[in-house]
Design a protein around this motif. Structure first.
Motif, mmCIF file in Angstrom:
data_model
loop_
_atom_site.group_PDB
_atom_site.id
_atom_site.type_symbol
_atom_site.label_atom_id
_atom_site.label_comp_id
_atom_site.label_asym_id
_atom_site.label_seq_id
_atom_site.Cartn_x
_atom_site.Cartn_y
_atom_site.Cartn_z
ATOM 1 N N SER A 1 -8.084 3.644 2.830
ATOM 2 C CA SER A 1 -7.746 4.807 2.010
ATOM 3 C C SER A 1 -6.283 4.764 1.577
ATOM 4 O O SER A 1 -5.946 5.121 0.433
ATOM 5 C CB SER A 1 -8.013 6.095 2.789
ATOM 6 N N LEU A 2 -5.415 4.324 2.463
ATOM 7 C CA LEU A 2 -3.999 4.210 2.110
ATOM 8 C C LEU A 2 -3.793 3.206 0.981
ATOM 9 O O LEU A 2 -2.948 3.407 0.097
ATOM 10 C CB LEU A 2 -3.175 3.812 3.337
ATOM 11 N N TYR B 1 6.334 6.742 3.563
ATOM 12 C CA TYR B 1 6.994 5.500 3.137
ATOM 13 C C TYR B 1 6.469 5.024 1.790
ATOM 14 O O TYR B 1 7.224 4.465 0.979
ATOM 15 C CB TYR B 1 6.838 4.420 4.210
ATOM 16 N N ILE B 2 5.178 5.235 1.521
ATOM 17 C CA ILE B 2 4.625 4.900 0.207
ATOM 18 C C ILE B 2 5.327 5.725 -0.875
ATOM 19 O O ILE B 2 5.725 5.207 -1.927
ATOM 20 C CB ILE B 2 3.098 5.145 0.177
ATOM 21 N N ALA B 3 5.472 7.032 -0.618
ATOM 22 C CA ALA B 3 6.152 7.909 -1.578
ATOM 23 C C ALA B 3 7.570 7.428 -1.834
ATOM 24 O O ALA B 3 8.048 7.425 -2.981
ATOM 25 C CB ALA B 3 6.155 9.346 -1.060
ATOM 26 N N GLU B 4 8.235 6.997 -0.801
ATOM 27 C CA GLU B 4 9.619 6.537 -0.946
ATOM 28 C C GLU B 4 9.680 5.206 -1.692
ATOM 29 O O GLU B 4 10.514 5.018 -2.588
ATOM 30 C CB GLU B 4 10.253 6.406 0.449
ATOM 31 N N GLU B 5 8.782 4.301 -1.343
ATOM 32 C CA GLU B 5 8.784 2.987 -1.991
ATOM 33 C C GLU B 5 8.501 3.088 -3.481
ATOM 34 O O GLU B 5 9.149 2.427 -4.303
ATOM 35 C CB GLU B 5 7.742 2.082 -1.331
ATOM 36 N N TYR B 6 7.499 3.924 -3.846
ATOM 37 C CA TYR B 6 7.105 4.041 -5.244
ATOM 38 C C TYR B 6 7.859 5.140 -5.981
ATOM 39 O O TYR B 6 7.650 5.359 -7.169
ATOM 40 C CB TYR B 6 5.600 4.288 -5.344
#
Length: 228
Positions: free
Chosen positions: A59-60, A100-105
């Motif tokens: 899902s991630l 971390y996904i939010a931060e990376e993208y």
């Protein structure tokens, strides 16, 4: 001059396009409704939907893939919920992964939080993210509100503003306008009614409240105006 639109920063059912800019929440693997120019999306793995680590990882991956669509503008709702029965350690792992996904993208993060404010704040302090974190459906105590506001959190308010004994009302009155958004999650009406209640609680005009929310929305989503 075009009138300033209302902003519904978090809603689940699809609404027909109105004068409101809406951010509809969808879950990994769900399809998008037809994009109209005013309906945008957030995509995230809700703590209620936590499953096995392998399924959660899948899902991630879908969350990351959904961020490629230009009408997806938030990660979430993601978060922690101590009331639901899903494994809390796995909730924490999945929430941290999405942060971390939010931060990376470079996407703002919409947060679902039930009785886990301290854990969310602890992760924020650990990460020190550059992207905004928005507490949706906020109903924390005034003391917690002070701590979160000091650490640059933003807040979205909904139906709890109509409850005179709600902690939301005290926190809403305390917060400066630049930290406030509105939503229709779990509310059957339109977001303009929540704006009306918010303006009444603040003792200000609806037009001023609309302008402040619009300015705040554009601060955290700088590319919005190029998308419609």
């Amino acid at each position: 001059m075009n009138p300033i639109p209302y902003i519904d920063i978090h809603t689940h059912p699809f609404h027909k396009e109105t004068d409101t800019i809406m951010v509809q929440n969808i879950y990994p693997g769900e399809g998008f409704a037809a994009f109209s120019g005013r309906n945008f999306y957030s995509v995230g793995l809700h703590p209620w939907h936590i499953s096995t680590p392998a399924e959660n990882n899948s899902s991630l991956q879908m969350v990351e893939e959904a961020l490629e669509f230009d009408h997806v503008i938030f990660v979430g709702e993601a978060g922690l919920d101590k009331v639901c029965n899903n494994d809390f350690k796995e909730q924490q792992r999945v929430f941290e992964a999405q942060a971390y996904i939010a931060e990376e993208y470079q996407f703002p993060l919409i947060i679902h939080c039930v009785k886990a404010f301290n854990e969310v704040l602890e992760l924020y302090k650990k990460m020190q993210p550059a992207m905004p974190w928005v507490m949706h459906g906020y109903n924390g105590s005034l003391e917690m509100t002070r701590q979160l506001a000091k650490n640059h959190f933003l807040f979205s308010f909904g139906m709890n503003l109509f409850k005179t004994n709600s902690k939301s009302v005290e926190s809403f009155r305390y917060l400066p306008l630049e930290k406030i958004f509105f939503e229709t999650d779990e509310y059957d009406g339109e977001v303009d009614k929540i704006y009306e209640q918010g303006a009444s609680l603040k003792g200000i005009s609806i037009e001023l409240l609309k302008k402040e929310c619009w300015d705040s929305f554009n601060r955290i989503e700088k590319s919005l105006l190029s998308r419609f």
